[in-house]
Design a protein around this motif. Structure first.
Motif, mmCIF file in Angstrom:
data_model
loop_
_atom_site.group_PDB
_atom_site.id
_atom_site.type_symbol
_atom_site.label_atom_id
_atom_site.label_comp_id
_atom_site.label_asym_id
_atom_site.label_seq_id
_atom_site.Cartn_x
_atom_site.Cartn_y
_atom_site.Cartn_z
ATOM 1 N N LYS A 25 15.603 9.288 10.452
ATOM 2 C CA LYS A 25 16.474 9.247 9.264
ATOM 3 C C LYS A 25 15.821 8.488 8.106
ATOM 4 O O LYS A 25 16.138 8.718 6.951
ATOM 5 C CB LYS A 25 17.798 8.580 9.661
ATOM 6 N N VAL A 26 14.880 7.578 8.423
ATOM 7 C CA VAL A 26 14.307 6.699 7.395
ATOM 8 C C VAL A 26 13.032 7.311 6.812
ATOM 9 O O VAL A 26 12.079 7.559 7.549
ATOM 10 C CB VAL A 26 13.983 5.303 7.980
ATOM 11 N N PRO A 27 12.989 7.567 5.497
ATOM 12 C CA PRO A 27 11.777 8.122 4.886
ATOM 13 C C PRO A 27 10.585 7.193 5.069
ATOM 14 O O PRO A 27 10.655 6.007 4.750
ATOM 15 C CB PRO A 27 12.148 8.232 3.402
ATOM 16 N N GLY A 28 9.505 7.711 5.636
ATOM 17 C CA GLY A 28 8.311 6.908 5.864
ATOM 18 C C GLY A 28 8.151 6.489 7.304
ATOM 19 O O GLY A 28 7.083 6.040 7.713
ATOM 20 N N VAL A 29 9.208 6.625 8.107
ATOM 21 C CA VAL A 29 9.142 6.229 9.513
ATOM 22 C C VAL A 29 9.252 7.487 10.367
ATOM 23 O O VAL A 29 10.056 8.373 10.087
ATOM 24 C CB VAL A 29 10.268 5.235 9.879
ATOM 25 N N SER A 30 8.430 7.563 11.410
ATOM 26 C CA SER A 30 8.357 8.768 12.233
ATOM 27 C C SER A 30 8.976 8.548 13.607
ATOM 28 O O SER A 30 8.646 7.590 14.302
ATOM 29 C CB SER A 30 6.885 9.171 12.384
ATOM 30 N N GLY A 31 9.871 9.452 14.003
ATOM 31 C CA GLY A 31 10.436 9.389 15.349
ATOM 32 C C GLY A 31 9.374 9.585 16.412
ATOM 33 O O GLY A 31 9.497 9.098 17.537
ATOM 34 N N GLY A 32 8.305 10.305 16.049
ATOM 35 C CA GLY A 32 7.195 10.514 16.973
ATOM 36 C C GLY A 32 6.515 9.211 17.367
ATOM 37 O O GLY A 32 6.025 9.074 18.488
ATOM 38 N N VAL A 139 -6.423 8.980 8.297
ATOM 39 C CA VAL A 139 -6.108 7.974 7.272
ATOM 40 C C VAL A 139 -6.007 8.637 5.897
ATOM 41 O O VAL A 139 -5.051 8.406 5.142
ATOM 42 C CB VAL A 139 -7.173 6.851 7.247
ATOM 43 N N ALA A 140 -7.002 9.478 5.568
ATOM 44 C CA ALA A 140 -7.040 10.145 4.261
ATOM 45 C C ALA A 140 -5.815 11.040 4.061
ATOM 46 O O ALA A 140 -5.192 11.034 2.990
ATOM 47 C CB ALA A 140 -8.320 10.977 4.134
ATOM 48 N N ALA A 141 -5.440 11.795 5.106
ATOM 49 C CA ALA A 141 -4.275 12.679 5.009
ATOM 50 C C ALA A 141 -2.999 11.869 4.822
ATOM 51 O O ALA A 141 -2.135 12.228 4.004
ATOM 52 C CB ALA A 141 -4.176 13.550 6.257
ATOM 53 N N GLY A 142 -2.869 10.751 5.564
ATOM 54 C CA GLY A 142 -1.691 9.892 5.448
ATOM 55 C C GLY A 142 -1.552 9.294 4.058
ATOM 56 O O GLY A 142 -0.459 9.278 3.483
ATOM 57 N N ILE A 143 -2.677 8.826 3.499
ATOM 58 C CA ILE A 143 -2.665 8.232 2.148
ATOM 59 C C ILE A 143 -2.329 9.293 1.110
ATOM 60 O O ILE A 143 -1.537 9.066 0.190
ATOM 61 C CB ILE A 143 -4.022 7.564 1.836
ATOM 62 N N GLY A 268 1.411 3.067 3.480
ATOM 63 C CA GLY A 268 1.762 2.973 2.058
ATOM 64 C C GLY A 268 3.175 3.445 1.772
ATOM 65 O O GLY A 268 3.833 2.963 0.841
ATOM 66 N N VAL A 269 3.673 4.389 2.581
ATOM 67 C CA VAL A 269 5.029 4.918 2.365
ATOM 68 C C VAL A 269 6.064 3.834 2.606
ATOM 69 O O VAL A 269 7.082 3.766 1.908
ATOM 70 C CB VAL A 269 5.302 6.122 3.306
ATOM 71 N N VAL A 270 5.845 2.986 3.612
ATOM 72 C CA VAL A 270 6.836 1.955 3.949
ATOM 73 C C VAL A 270 6.441 0.569 3.434
ATOM 74 O O VAL A 270 7.010 -0.428 3.852
ATOM 75 C CB VAL A 270 7.077 1.893 5.482
ATOM 76 N N TRP A 271 5.462 0.509 2.516
ATOM 77 C CA TRP A 271 5.088 -0.774 1.910
ATOM 78 C C TRP A 271 6.343 -1.407 1.311
ATOM 79 O O TRP A 271 7.042 -0.783 0.497
ATOM 80 C CB TRP A 271 4.025 -0.558 0.839
ATOM 81 N N PRO A 272 6.681 -2.632 1.714
ATOM 82 C CA PRO A 272 7.990 -3.210 1.330
ATOM 83 C C PRO A 272 8.161 -3.459 -0.161
ATOM 84 O O PRO A 272 9.256 -3.290 -0.692
ATOM 85 C CB PRO A 272 8.026 -4.540 2.109
ATOM 86 N N TRP A 273 7.086 -3.888 -0.839
ATOM 87 C CA TRP A 273 7.198 -4.267 -2.245
ATOM 88 C C TRP A 273 6.892 -3.061 -3.140
ATOM 89 O O TRP A 273 5.732 -2.716 -3.385
ATOM 90 C CB TRP A 273 6.258 -5.431 -2.546
ATOM 91 N N LYS A 274 7.959 -2.427 -3.604
ATOM 92 C CA LYS A 274 7.788 -1.243 -4.458
ATOM 93 C C LYS A 274 9.012 -1.075 -5.347
ATOM 94 O O LYS A 274 10.111 -1.521 -5.010
ATOM 95 C CB LYS A 274 7.573 0.008 -3.598
ATOM 96 N N GLU A 275 8.789 -0.430 -6.476
ATOM 97 C CA GLU A 275 9.879 -0.139 -7.408
ATOM 98 C C GLU A 275 9.973 1.368 -7.593
ATOM 99 O O GLU A 275 8.943 2.049 -7.672
ATOM 100 C CB GLU A 275 9.630 -0.808 -8.768
#
Length: 340
Positions: A25-32, A139-143, A268-275
Motif C-alpha cells: 500500500k505504501v509508495p516506495g515499499v515493496s511487498g516482495g 541500482v541504476a534501474a532503481g534510481i 531514493g523513493v523512501v528517502w525521509p527528507w523530501k518536499e
C-alpha cells in the motif's frame, strides 16, 4: 508440497500476509521485500506458478481438493487472507500515520529497506565481476525509476487493467514498489485509496442493510474500476510468477544480485527528507485533479540542515526500522537452532 503446518505457522503466514499488504500500500515499499526477508519468497513464486492450465482443468472438472493441493492452496489462501485483512485495517492506519507523521513513517521504512539489503546480501556468497555488474544494473534501474515524474489520473478501464498487471510487480519483484509505479502512472489514489474505500463503505452499508449505494453512480463506477484492477492484478501475478520461476531456476544468483541492486537503488523513493513538488499553472497556482486533489509532480529530496529534535527522532526511527528486520533475522536463526 508444504501442507503440514502447525497452528503457529498458519498464524505467522496470516501475519506475513498483513505485512505484505501493508507494504504494497505504501509508495516506495515493496511487498516482495517482506516475502524475501520473511523467508517465503521462493515458495510464493513457485506456488503462483502452479496456477496454470493443469490447475484450471482440475477446477473445471470439480476436483477442488486436488486443485487446492496442487496450487499449495493452504499457503496462498492464508497469505491472501492476511493481505485482505491488511487492506481494511493496517493500511488504513498507515494512511493516517503518513498523513500526520510522514517523516517518521518514511524514516522507519527507509531503515527497514536498509536492513533488508543486508538481510538478502549476507547469504549471497562470493561476488565476482559478473555479479557486481548485475548489481549495478539493478541500482541504476532503481534510481532511474525513483526520479520519474508522475502522470495524471486516468480511469479508462483498459488502462486500469494495465495498471493492475503492473502493480503486482511490488509483490513479485522485491525493490520494485507497485504502489510507486501506480503513483507514476497517476492512478495511485484512484486504485488504492478511493476504490478500496468505496468497497469498504459498500461492505459497511450491506452489513447495515442499506442498499441505496446501488443508485450511487460514482460508487458503482469506483467498484467497476476496482473489479477491473483486481482482474488485471490477478493476470499480472500469475504471468509474472511464471517468468520469475523460470529465471530463478536458471539464473538464481544473478537474479538475486539484480534484486539487491534494485532495492538499494529504490532507497531514493523512501528517502525521509523530501518536499512535494506540485503541478503549477501559468500563474504559479497549484493545480488540482478532477477530484479536487493537488497534483504531485515529484519530490525535492534534501539532507536535514540541523540536528533538531525532529531530525534526531527520524534517525531513531531509521534505526528502529533496521532493528525490526534484524530481529526477523535473529528469530529465523533461533528457529533453525531449535530444529537442530
Amino acid at each position: 508440497m508444504y501442507e503440514n503446518r502447525s497452528f503457529s505457522d498458519k498464524t505467522w503466514l496470516v501475519l506475513k500476509g498483513l505485512g505484505m499488504g501493508a507494504a504494497n500500500k505504501v509508495p516506495g515499499v515493496s511487498g516482495g521485500v517482506v516475502a524475501f526477508v520473511a523467508g517465503f519468497y521462493e515458495e510464493f513464486i513457485y506456488s503462483l506458478q502452479k496456477v496454470n492450465r493443469k490447475a484450471f482443468k482440475l477446477l473445471i472438472n470439480g476436483r477442488f481438493k486436488s486443485f487446492y493441493t496442487y496450487t499449495n492452496g493452504q499457503f496462498l489462501s492464508l497469505l491472501i487472507l492476511g493481505m485482505v485483512i491488511s487492506y481494511f485495517s493496517v493500511s488504513k492506519l498507515l494512511d493516517y500515520l503518513i498523513e500526520h507523521y510522514e517523516l517518521f513513517v518514511w524514516s522507519a521504512f527507509f531503515g527497514m529497506i536498509i536492513g533488508s539489503i543486508y538481510f538478502i546480501a549476507k547469504d549471497f556468497g562470493d561476488w565476482n565481476r559478473k555479479y557486481v555488474g548485475y548489481l549495478l544494473c539493478g541500482v541504476a534501474a532503481g534510481i532511474a525509476i525513483s526520479f520519474l515524474e508522475p502522470a495524471k489520473e486516468n480511469s479508462n478501464l483498459l488502462f486500469v487493467f494495465f495498471c493492475g498487471i503492473i502493480s503486482v510487480s511490488g509483490m513479485t519483484l522485491p525493490g520494485l514498489s507497485g504502489s510507486f509505479i501506480l503513483m507514476l502512472l497517476g492512478n495511485y489514489v484512484l486504485l488504492l485509496v478511493d476504490s478500496v474505500n468505496s468497497l469498504f463503505d459498500t461492505f459497511a452499508d450491506v452489513f447495515q442493510g442499506d442498499f441505496s449505494w446501488i443508485y450511487d453512480t460514482e460508487r458503482i463506477e469506483l467498484l467497476k474500476v476496482l473489479a477491473v484492477f483486481s482482474l488485471g492484478s490477478l493476470v499480472g501475478l500469475v504471468s509474472l510468477s511464471h517468468l520469475l520461476a523460470y529465471v530463478l531456476k536458471r539464473f538464481k544468483k544473478a537474479t538475486y544480485a539484480v534484486i539487491i541492486g534494485f532495492i538499494a537503488g529504490s532507497l531514493g523513493v523512501v528517502w525521509p527528507w523530501k518536499e512535494k513538488k506540485y503541478e503549477l499553472d501559468a500563474l504559479g497556482q497549484i493545480q488540482f485533479d478532477a477530484n479536487g486533489r493537488e497534483i504531485i509532480r515529484g519530490y525535492n529530496r534534501f539532507f536535514p540542515s540541523e540536528m533538531s529534535s525532529e531530525t534526531i527522532l527520524a534517525i531513531v526511527f531509521i534505526l528502529i526500522g533496521i532493528g525490526i528486520v534484524l530481529s526477523l533475522d535473529w528469530y529465523d536463526n533461533h528457529k533453525k537452532k531449535q530444529r537442530v
